[in-house]
Design an enzyme around this catalytic site. Structure first.
Site, mmCIF file in Angstrom:
data_model
loop_
_atom_site.group_PDB
_atom_site.id
_atom_site.type_symbol
_atom_site.label_atom_id
_atom_site.label_comp_id
_atom_site.label_asym_id
_atom_site.label_seq_id
_atom_site.Cartn_x
_atom_site.Cartn_y
_atom_site.Cartn_z
ATOM 1 N N ASP A 28 51.418 12.025 -0.363
ATOM 2 C CA ASP A 28 49.988 11.712 -0.347
ATOM 3 C C ASP A 28 49.791 10.197 -0.395
ATOM 4 O OD1 ASP A 28 49.210 14.358 -0.357
ATOM 5 O OD2 ASP A 28 48.730 14.422 -2.493
ATOM 6 N N ARG A 32 49.227 12.688 8.410
ATOM 7 C CA ARG A 32 47.966 13.372 8.066
ATOM 8 C C ARG A 32 46.889 12.288 8.040
ATOM 9 N NH1 ARG A 32 47.745 14.887 2.079
ATOM 10 N NH2 ARG A 32 48.848 16.791 2.579
ATOM 11 N N LYS A 86 29.925 4.346 5.513
ATOM 12 C CA LYS A 86 30.487 5.619 5.982
ATOM 13 C C LYS A 86 30.597 5.659 7.503
ATOM 14 C CE LYS A 86 29.841 10.638 5.570
ATOM 15 N NZ LYS A 86 31.066 10.853 6.278
HETATM 16 C C1 LIG Z 1 44.221 18.319 3.296
HETATM 17 C C2 LIG Z 1 43.655 17.059 2.753
HETATM 18 C C3 LIG Z 1 44.507 16.141 2.159
HETATM 19 C C4 LIG Z 1 44.000 14.937 1.678
HETATM 20 N N1 LIG Z 1 44.871 13.994 1.206
HETATM 21 C C5 LIG Z 1 44.398 12.773 0.859
HETATM 22 C C6 LIG Z 1 45.273 11.708 0.521
HETATM 23 O O1 LIG Z 1 46.505 11.854 0.493
HETATM 24 N N2 LIG Z 1 44.708 10.515 0.171
HETATM 25 C C7 LIG Z 1 43.350 10.300 0.192
HETATM 26 O O2 LIG Z 1 42.899 9.187 -0.089
HETATM 27 N N3 LIG Z 1 42.515 11.305 0.502
HETATM 28 C C8 LIG Z 1 42.994 12.522 0.843
HETATM 29 N N4 LIG Z 1 42.101 13.514 1.184
HETATM 30 C C9 LIG Z 1 40.651 13.348 0.916
HETATM 31 C C10 LIG Z 1 39.933 12.614 2.026
HETATM 32 O O3 LIG Z 1 40.324 11.266 2.059
HETATM 33 C C11 LIG Z 1 38.412 12.694 1.843
HETATM 34 O O4 LIG Z 1 38.072 12.056 0.647
HETATM 35 C C12 LIG Z 1 37.836 14.100 1.817
HETATM 36 O O5 LIG Z 1 38.479 14.935 2.730
HETATM 37 C C13 LIG Z 1 36.324 14.078 2.169
HETATM 38 O O6 LIG Z 1 36.127 13.553 3.450
HETATM 39 P P1 LIG Z 1 35.835 14.462 4.753
HETATM 40 O O7 LIG Z 1 36.665 13.925 5.859
HETATM 41 O O8 LIG Z 1 36.050 15.881 4.445
HETATM 42 O O9 LIG Z 1 34.385 14.175 5.230
HETATM 43 P P2 LIG Z 1 33.016 13.686 4.593
HETATM 44 O O10 LIG Z 1 32.392 12.881 5.650
HETATM 45 O O11 LIG Z 1 33.209 13.088 3.243
HETATM 46 O O12 LIG Z 1 32.255 15.054 4.429
HETATM 47 C C14 LIG Z 1 31.900 15.868 5.530
HETATM 48 C C15 LIG Z 1 31.418 17.220 5.031
HETATM 49 O O13 LIG Z 1 32.514 17.900 4.417
HETATM 50 C C16 LIG Z 1 32.089 18.638 3.288
HETATM 51 N N5 LIG Z 1 32.773 18.091 2.080
HETATM 52 C C17 LIG Z 1 33.493 16.964 2.015
HETATM 53 N N6 LIG Z 1 33.990 16.788 0.781
HETATM 54 C C18 LIG Z 1 33.546 17.824 0.052
HETATM 55 C C19 LIG Z 1 33.702 18.216 -1.300
HETATM 56 N N7 LIG Z 1 34.421 17.495 -2.156
HETATM 57 N N8 LIG Z 1 33.099 19.343 -1.708
HETATM 58 C C20 LIG Z 1 32.379 20.095 -0.862
HETATM 59 N N9 LIG Z 1 32.185 19.778 0.447
HETATM 60 C C21 LIG Z 1 32.750 18.665 0.893
HETATM 61 C C22 LIG Z 1 30.592 18.473 3.228
HETATM 62 O O14 LIG Z 1 30.021 19.532 3.962
HETATM 63 C C23 LIG Z 1 30.383 17.151 3.930
HETATM 64 O O15 LIG Z 1 29.097 17.046 4.458
HETATM 65 C C24 LIG Z 1 42.596 14.690 1.721
HETATM 66 C C25 LIG Z 1 41.750 15.608 2.323
HETATM 67 C C26 LIG Z 1 42.250 16.773 2.838
HETATM 68 C C27 LIG Z 1 41.311 17.713 3.530
#
Ligand SMILES: Cc1cc2nc3c(=O)[nH]c(=O)nc-3n(C[C@H](O)[C@H](O)[C@H](O)COP(=O)(O)OP(=O)(O)OC[C@H]3O[C@@H](n4cnc5c(N)ncnc54)[C@H](O)[C@@H]3O)c2cc1C
Length: 312
Positions: free
Chosen positions: A136, A187, A204
């Site tokens: 990660d 990823r 954003k």
């Molecule tokens: C499989 C996976 C592994 C990850 N690994 C890392 C990592 O190693 N390092 C790192 O910094 N980040 C990691 N992340 C987190 C990532 O960086 C984001 O913070 C997180 O995925 C929210 O961003 P988004 O792209 O989903 O979109 P956003 O633009 O934040 O959200 C889009 C939509 O997704 C939904 N959504 C997003 N987050 C949530 C939530 N918490 N609860 C409910 N609905 C939500 C909502 O409907 C929102 O409108 C990971 C995410 C995933 C999916």
């Protein structure tokens, strides 16, 4: 702006001992407790049960034993031993062999060489058993060292490993070119940490625009790309781009977090895409949980309803 404020606020709360104690008391104690929406359980057996349930829904998975920022080598070694136990339990269970881990959990803040040693120990047990291990990505203070350690392991022949790149960071597009040149498995995420403007986009819309550029590059030039997002617009763009550039549906995967957008996970699987769910578990769930709240403050009302319900 609100996104940044929320991230800052929840990052501050994550440091609160009182809140942690309260959450630990109520968050996981019953199957319907509020933290269970995002965390599969405190034990590896609970995580394996969650994994089985996901596999029944034709979802893929990666297991993450929660824990980060250990402050001494004993804790780092204990985390390493726990990971070895997880490897054995997963092998026994027959669920998919795929792990995610953090270098701060293995002691990178205490001693880099020991953290690398710890990671090697895990890989030596996991790789021959057919595991894939994703490192990660944590805050920007660890980006360079994480990629450097990844490249060292890669140069020593480890191939069942992968990295994470965050579109929020200015450096990430160059890092993507570097990882693609290696044929490394990336990823792509937006980034979960609050970062200063010297290193990261603050709006954003800029993070999203960078994500879209990187996603397109990753889909066409990457190796087993993982598009990790819950953003429906981004997922649509990925599907269209893959179609237009003739990238097969099984040549990449979408990834989402446990308990988030389960509807979208199922829809994509039904359309023939590969979807992997990141399954966090373990006693140290509080910082992970707070990051999820910071991403979507609407989750707070869900948690408050849970706490009120629990105390009744
Ligand atoms: C499989 C996976 C592994 C990850 N690994 C890392 C990592 O190693 N390092 C790192 O910094 N980040 C990691 N992340 C987190 C990532 O960086 C984001 O913070 C997180 O995925 C929210 O961003 P988004 O792209 O989903 O979109 P956003 O633009 O934040 O959200 C889009 C939509 O997704 C939904 N959504 C997003 N987050 C949530 C939530 N918490 N609860 C409910 N609905 C939500 C909502 O409907 C929102 O409108 C990971 C995410 C995933 C999916």
């Amino acid at each position: 702006m609100l996104d940044r404020a929320a991230k800052t606020f929840f990052q501050l709360l994550a440091g609160s001992g009182t809140l942690k104690a309260l959450a630990s008391r109520y968050g996981m104690r019953r199957p319907e407790s509020f933290a269970r929406r995002f965390i599969a359980g405190e034990t590896v057996q609970e995580a394996i049960e969650a994994a089985r349930a996901l596999e029944t829904r034709r979802l893929k998975l990666t297991l993450d034993l929660l824990g980060e920022s250990v402050t001494n080598l004993e804790e780092a070694e204990a985390a390493t031993r726990e990971y070895l136990t997880v490897v054995d339990a997963v092998v026994q269970s027959g669920v998919e062999r795929n792990l995610s881990l953090k270098l701060t959990q293995l002691g990178i803040d205490v001693d880099k060489a020991s953290a690398i040693d710890n990671l090697r120990k895990i890989l030596e047990r996991a790789e021959p058993a057919g595991f894939f291990v994703r490192i990660d990505m944590e805050s920007s203070a660890y980006t360079a060292v994480t990629l450097e350690i990844f490249e060292t392991l890669w140069s020593h022949g480890h191939r069942q490993i992968g990295v994470v790149l965050q579109s929020a960071l200015h450096r990430s597009e160059a890092d993507l070119a570097r990882m693609n040149a290696l044929s490394a498995r990336v990823r792509l995420v937006k980034g979960a940490y609050k970062e200063p403007k010297a290193v990261a986009y603050q709006h954003k819309s800029d993070v999203d625009a960078a994500y879209e550029r990187m996603m397109k590059t990753l889909l066409t030039n990457g190796h087993s790309p993982a598009i990790a997002t819950h953003d429906p617009a981004m997922i649509d763009t990925a599907r269209r781009w893959a179609h237009e550039t003739h990238v097969a549906r099984d040549a990449f995967e979408f990834q989402m977090l446990y308990g988030i957008r389960r509807d979208l996970q199922t829809m994509l699987v039904n359309e023939g895409y590969r979807v992997r769910v990141y399954v966090p578990f373990g006693r140290e769930w509080f910082p992970y949980f707070m990051r999820r709240l910071g991403e979507r403050p609407a989750n707070v009302s869900f948690v408050i309803r849970g706490i009120v319900g629990e105390q009744r």
